[in-house]
Design a protein around this motif. Structure first.
Motif, PDB file in Angstrom:
ATOM      1  N   UNK A   1      12.491  10.147  -2.167  1.00  0.00           N
ATOM      2  CA  UNK A   1      13.126   9.419  -3.266  1.00  0.00           C
ATOM      3  C   UNK A   1      12.193   8.305  -3.713  1.00  0.00           C
ATOM      4  N   UNK A   2      12.569   7.621  -4.794  1.00  0.00           N
ATOM      5  CA  UNK A   2      11.699   6.593  -5.375  1.00  0.00           C
ATOM      6  C   UNK A   2      11.495   5.414  -4.421  1.00  0.00           C
ATOM      7  N   UNK A   3      12.530   5.050  -3.688  1.00  0.00           N
ATOM      8  CA  UNK A   3      12.402   3.933  -2.756  1.00  0.00           C
ATOM      9  C   UNK A   3      11.367   4.243  -1.674  1.00  0.00           C
ATOM     10  N   UNK A   4      11.423   5.442  -1.128  1.00  0.00           N
ATOM     11  CA  UNK A   4      10.446   5.813  -0.109  1.00  0.00           C
ATOM     12  C   UNK A   4       9.041   5.886  -0.693  1.00  0.00           C
ATOM     13  N   UNK A   5       8.922   6.372  -1.921  1.00  0.00           N
ATOM     14  CA  UNK A   5       7.610   6.470  -2.553  1.00  0.00           C
ATOM     15  C   UNK A   5       7.014   5.086  -2.797  1.00  0.00           C
TER      16      UNK A   5
ATOM     17  N   UNK B   1      -2.960   9.385  -1.944  1.00  0.00           N
ATOM     18  CA  UNK B   1      -1.609   9.511  -2.475  1.00  0.00           C
ATOM     19  C   UNK B   1      -1.506  10.800  -3.285  1.00  0.00           C
ATOM     20  N   UNK B   2      -0.480  11.580  -2.969  1.00  0.00           N
ATOM     21  CA  UNK B   2      -0.297  12.882  -3.606  1.00  0.00           C
ATOM     22  C   UNK B   2       1.054  12.944  -4.305  1.00  0.00           C
ATOM     23  N   UNK B   3       1.082  13.555  -5.483  1.00  0.00           N
ATOM     24  CA  UNK B   3       2.355  13.784  -6.170  1.00  0.00           C
ATOM     25  C   UNK B   3       3.097  14.940  -5.508  1.00  0.00           C
ATOM     26  N   UNK B   4       4.369  15.070  -5.837  1.00  0.00           N
ATOM     27  CA  UNK B   4       5.135  16.188  -5.313  1.00  0.00           C
ATOM     28  C   UNK B   4       4.549  17.520  -5.737  1.00  0.00           C
ATOM     29  N   UNK B   5       4.099  17.601  -6.995  1.00  0.00           N
ATOM     30  CA  UNK B   5       3.509  18.847  -7.484  1.00  0.00           C
ATOM     31  C   UNK B   5       2.226  19.174  -6.733  1.00  0.00           C
TER      32      UNK B   5
ATOM     33  N   UNK C   1      12.524  18.990  -2.642  1.00  0.00           N
ATOM     34  CA  UNK C   1      12.986  17.636  -2.321  1.00  0.00           C
ATOM     35  C   UNK C   1      11.838  16.648  -2.209  1.00  0.00           C
ATOM     36  N   UNK C   2      10.622  17.126  -2.090  1.00  0.00           N
ATOM     37  CA  UNK C   2       9.473  16.249  -1.871  1.00  0.00           C
ATOM     38  C   UNK C   2       9.043  15.624  -3.190  1.00  0.00           C
ATOM     39  N   UNK C   3       9.113  14.295  -3.261  1.00  0.00           N
ATOM     40  CA  UNK C   3       8.755  13.579  -4.483  1.00  0.00           C
ATOM     41  C   UNK C   3       7.282  13.191  -4.504  1.00  0.00           C
ATOM     42  N   UNK C   4       6.721  12.964  -3.353  1.00  0.00           N
ATOM     43  CA  UNK C   4       5.323  12.570  -3.242  1.00  0.00           C
ATOM     44  C   UNK C   4       5.000  12.319  -1.784  1.00  0.00           C
ATOM     45  N   UNK C   5       3.775  11.877  -1.528  1.00  0.00           N
ATOM     46  CA  UNK C   5       3.427  11.636  -0.136  1.00  0.00           C
ATOM     47  C   UNK C   5       2.074  10.984   0.012  1.00  0.00           C
TER      48      UNK C   5
END
Length: 367
Positions: A95-99, A118-122, A134-138
């Motif tokens: 979610x945005x808070x975790x990102x 830093x990687x986007x979900x895509x 469900x993965x927004x980014x990482x």
């Protein structure tokens, strides 16, 4: 019983105590290591096995990087890799808070040696198409990895023995005494005396420290974990999520190890996972990796960890007794950082100081 004398006694044969014993022996000290069971049989041997710097407080990173250098040199330090592999560690935001938290950590840790990406979900799904939507980014930490916890601490203890240390297993400590000069440790099997004493007994360290008139706000936690049947290898990086409610890795023979949440204590020295916790863990696993549906679980387990406030261990000399040192309270994160802590403790004992910044781990926090 005869009294066995040495320069240093180390209580606790986990990864911190066994590595400290090795490094002190290499510095020419006569060291006796005393372990209640066999070296590495407690939390150092039943943890998840992640070897990561990512996610640690930025103030802890100098010690974590020192530990990483030791892991990289495992062949020379302990005589083998012991399944240590650099796989990278991917921390997921759902979610945005975790990102936002991951982005802030990326900024704060610049220049510390992590080389985070830093990687986007895509982008994550492009690299790892088995991830769910469900993965927004990482955040990918490319230098992190994993190892087999069941064999690493025994390997440090064996290397210490080869370096000249006395390693005493299956000897629970009965009493610890402060002498006029030095310390006496009594077990059922023997009496040991030394000028200096290192307490690195994990969740049981406070029981020993109180015999010397010192006490710490140490609590216990019981991480829950499971391992699956071997399946085709697909999961290269170790996985974590922001918030830490699940972590996942796959070994090269195919088994997937995952954990999160807490088990329950069975006695003062053992714990187990619970069915409710495992059901919740499996649901979180499938939310991230749906393709693992119907994979069989072979075994579940738990361990007993010692936790100190702010999940920050104490790595320091006593404020009250000369020649007394502490290294415990790693709060579920001691496997990667353990060899660095052992090396820093060896510096303190042998030289009175260390080049590694131990300010965050000072005993003065509890004064």
């Amino acid at each position: 019983m005869n009294t066995i004398k040495s320069d240093v006694i180390v209580i606790g044969g986990g990864i911190v105590g066994s590595s400290a014993t090795l490094f002190m022996s290499q510095k020419g000290l006569n060291v006796t290591l005393i372990e209640r069971d066999v070296c590495g049989s407690r939390s150092s041997g039943v943890n998840f096995g992640g070897v990561r710097c990512q996610g640690r407080p930025v103030s802890h990173l100098p010690l974590a990087i020192r530990a990483r250098d030791i892991w990289r040199d495992a062949d020379n330090v302990i005589g083998g890799k012991f399944e240590y592999t650099v796989t990278g560690h991917l921390k997921i935001a759902r979610n945005e808070e975790e990102l936002t938290i991951l982005n802030d950590y990326y900024a704060d840790s610049q220049g510390m040696g992590l080389d985070l990406q830093m990687l986007s979900g895509d982008e994550i799904r492009r690299r790892y198409p088995w991830f769910s939507g469900r993965v927004l980014g990482g955040s990918l930490s490319p230098h992190d990895g994993q190892a087999n916890p069941r064999i690493v601490s025994p390997a440090f203890a064996a290397a210490a023995r080869r370096a000249g240390a006395r390693v005493c297993e299956r000897e629970p400590v009965q009493t610890v005494e402060k002498l006029a000069t030095g310390y006496r440790v009594t077990t059922k099997e023997g009496i040991y005396e030394a000028e200096q004493l290192v307490i690195g007994a994990g969740a049981w360290s406070n029981n020993i420290a109180t015999q010397l008139g010192e006490s710490f706000p140490l609590t216990h936690g019981f991480p829950a974990m499971a391992v699956t049947e071997p399946i085709p290898y697909f999961l290269h990086p170790c996985l974590g999520v922001q918030g830490g409610d699940i972590y996942i890795r796959q070994v090269t023979r195919g088994n997937v190890v995952f954990g999160g949440g807490t088990g329950v204590a069975v006695s003062d020295s053992s714990s187990r996972a619970t069915s409710n916790n495992l059901m919740a863990l499996m649901a979180r696993l499938l939310e991230l990796v749906p393709s693992m549906k119907n994979t069989q679980i072979l075994r579940t387990w738990s361990g007993m960890e010692g936790f100190l406030p702010e999940n920050t261990p104490v790595i320091d000399k006593s404020l009250n007794h000369s020649g007394l040192y502490y290294g415990f309270g790693f709060s579920g994160g001691g496997f990667e950082i353990g060899p660095g802590a052992g090396a820093a403790l060896a510096d303190l004992v042998a030289h009175g100081s260390t080049t590694t910044d131990l300010t965050p781990f000072s005993m003065s926090r509890f004064a």
